[in-house]
Scaffold this motif. Structure first.
Motif, PDB file in Angstrom:
ATOM      1  N   ARG A  54       0.837  -1.208   0.000  1.00 12.13           N
ATOM      2  CA  ARG A  54       0.000   0.000   0.000  1.00 12.13           C
ATOM      3  C   ARG A  54       0.872   1.258   0.000  1.00 12.13           C
ATOM      4  O   ARG A  54       0.697   2.177   0.805  1.00 12.13           O
ATOM      5  N   HIS A  55       1.804   1.275  -0.922  1.00  8.08           N
ATOM      6  CA  HIS A  55       2.742   2.392  -1.050  1.00  8.08           C
ATOM      7  C   HIS A  55       2.054   3.571  -1.736  1.00  8.08           C
ATOM      8  O   HIS A  55       1.179   3.387  -2.580  1.00  8.08           O
ATOM      9  N   MET A  56       2.492   4.772  -1.390  1.00  5.69           N
ATOM     10  CA  MET A  56       1.948   5.987  -2.006  1.00  5.69           C
ATOM     11  C   MET A  56       2.007   5.952  -3.532  1.00  5.69           C
ATOM     12  O   MET A  56       1.141   6.511  -4.224  1.00  5.69           O
ATOM     13  N   ALA A  57       3.037   5.268  -4.062  1.00  5.87           N
ATOM     14  CA  ALA A  57       3.239   5.216  -5.520  1.00  5.87           C
ATOM     15  C   ALA A  57       2.048   4.623  -6.257  1.00  5.87           C
ATOM     16  O   ALA A  57       1.845   4.924  -7.442  1.00  5.87           O
ATOM     17  N   THR A  58       1.274   3.756  -5.572  1.00  6.92           N
ATOM     18  CA  THR A  58       0.070   3.208  -6.214  1.00  6.92           C
ATOM     19  C   THR A  58      -1.204   3.577  -5.444  1.00  6.92           C
ATOM     20  O   THR A  58      -2.280   3.535  -6.014  1.00  6.92           O
ATOM     21  N   GLU A  59      -1.075   3.937  -4.155  1.00 10.32           N
ATOM     22  CA  GLU A  59      -2.282   4.285  -3.376  1.00 10.32           C
ATOM     23  C   GLU A  59      -2.758   5.704  -3.672  1.00 10.32           C
ATOM     24  O   GLU A  59      -3.935   5.935  -3.904  1.00 10.32           O
ATOM     25  N   GLU A  60      -1.814   6.649  -3.612  1.00  6.30           N
ATOM     26  CA  GLU A  60      -2.204   8.044  -3.787  1.00  6.30           C
ATOM     27  C   GLU A  60      -2.043   8.507  -5.233  1.00  6.30           C
ATOM     28  O   GLU A  60      -2.561   9.555  -5.606  1.00  6.30           O
TER      29      GLU A  60
END
Ligand SMILES: C[S@@+](CC[C@H](N)C(=O)[O-])C[C@H]1O[C@@H](n2cnc3c(N)ncnc32)[C@H](O)[C@@H]1O
Length: 312
Positions: A54-60
């Motif tokens: 759930r890294h920012m690179a794909t979550e946000e």
């Protein structure tokens, strides 16, 4: 691409030397073995790893809606995030103060061929972005702007270059975290006495892969933020959303090394780490993912420039 000296500022020069040394020590071999086919394979693994943790690179980041969007990445480092977004159809511009990092990112765009047509990486400074006002749909930056001397100015630059309604997706270190108060402040700052020896004790205590003896340069700057501090940095933006993540038992001084051996044996490693860290990523436990939400070391920040936003 020619190497330039974007600033005479001594601290910025230290920043470039430090990050050049970190990546030379940890990463160069991975790049040497890349070709177009293996890069695509590695990007698939990278995306899978980002989704798993759930890294920012794909979550946000709206990874599946990037087609045709103009995206700026500040501080691409290894260039893996930029290459992933380019492969998803974004018109990427990537800027890094360290020449070798801009070069590594450009090499990945070149390997992607037509998929990254029009994408470009250049050497430059987050605090003085060489772009006109209002030209990007998204500005993305993961773990960079807390390492530059004037973070406030860099965030103002992000605001300036975004189109009205554009989105900033930025990770900055979190002060209200276990990692800051226990690992850094208590263990390294107080017990090891770092805070009495250097004003930059937090920089000295971060991004230091102790076991990698080939790294000899210490980090000149790291700072971290409370929720209120992030609010002040992003005061010109609207729809500010914050999510905490990134808690790792293995970062606990001394004990962490023992835990890391157990963790790798128990949970294994993910190949998605290779492209961005130079080595596979040790998979974390569900407990760590949960604790990350409560007391993680990363603020994953999303904020928008108002539709009628003016440059500061
Ligand atoms: C921790 S690395 C992050 C790399 C990448 N974003 C990632 O997530 O793997 C920090 C990067 O930011 C770059 N950097 C530091 N200060 C910068 C500045 N003022 N302007 C542009 N890049 C900067 C460094 O050269 C380095 O490549």
């Amino acid at each position: 691409m020619n190497e330039t000296s974007p600033t005479q500022d001594a601290t910025k020069q230290d920043v470039r030397i430090f990050w050049g040394a970190v990546y030379d020590a940890a990463y160069t071999e991975v790049d040497r073995d890349l070709n177009s086919a293996s890069l695509l394979e590695r990007l698939g693994e990278l995306e899978a790893m980002f989704r798993l943790r759930r890294h920012m690179a794909t979550e946000e980041m709206p990874v599946d809606e990037l087609g045709g969007k103009s995206v700026l990445e500040i501080g691409p480092g290894a260039g893996g995030h930029s290459a992933l977004y380019a492969a998803k159809g974004a018109h990427m511009t990537s800027i890094d103060i360290t020449f070798s990092r801009a070069q590594a990112t450009q090499t990945k765009f070149d390997l992607l061929g037509d998929r990254a047509r029009g994408c470009a990486a250049l050497q430059g400074d987050a605090e003085n972005l060489p772009f006109p006002d209002g030209c990007f749909d998204i500005v993305y930056s993961n773990g960079v702007l807390h390492h530059t001397p004037d973070t406030e100015r860099a965030i103002d630059e992000v605001y300036r270059v975004l189109k009205p309604g554009g989105r900033a997706v930025i990770m900055l270190y979190c002060k209200t975290s276990f990692d800051y108060w226990f690992n850094r402040w208590f263990c390294e700052g107080l017990l090891l006495g770092r805070m009495f020896r250097s004003r930059n004790w937090l920089g000295n205590a971060t991004e230091w892969p102790g076991a990698r003896k080939s790294q000899t340069v210490i980090n000149p700057i790291t700072r971290c933020y409370t929720r209120g501090g992030i609010g002040r940095l992003f005061h010109q933006f609207e729809d500010l959303r914050l999510r905490k993540s990134e808690f790792y038992f293995y970062l606990i001084p001394k004990l962490g090394r023992i835990y890391r051996r157990w963790q790798i044996k128990h949970y294994g490693v993910h190949p998605g780490g290779l492209l961005v860290y130079g080595e596979p990523w040790p998979i974390v436990s569900g407990v760590e993912v949960f604790l990350g939400r409560v007391m993680g070391w990363a603020w994953n920040i999303v904020a928008h420039k108002p539709e009628r936003g003016d440059a500061p």
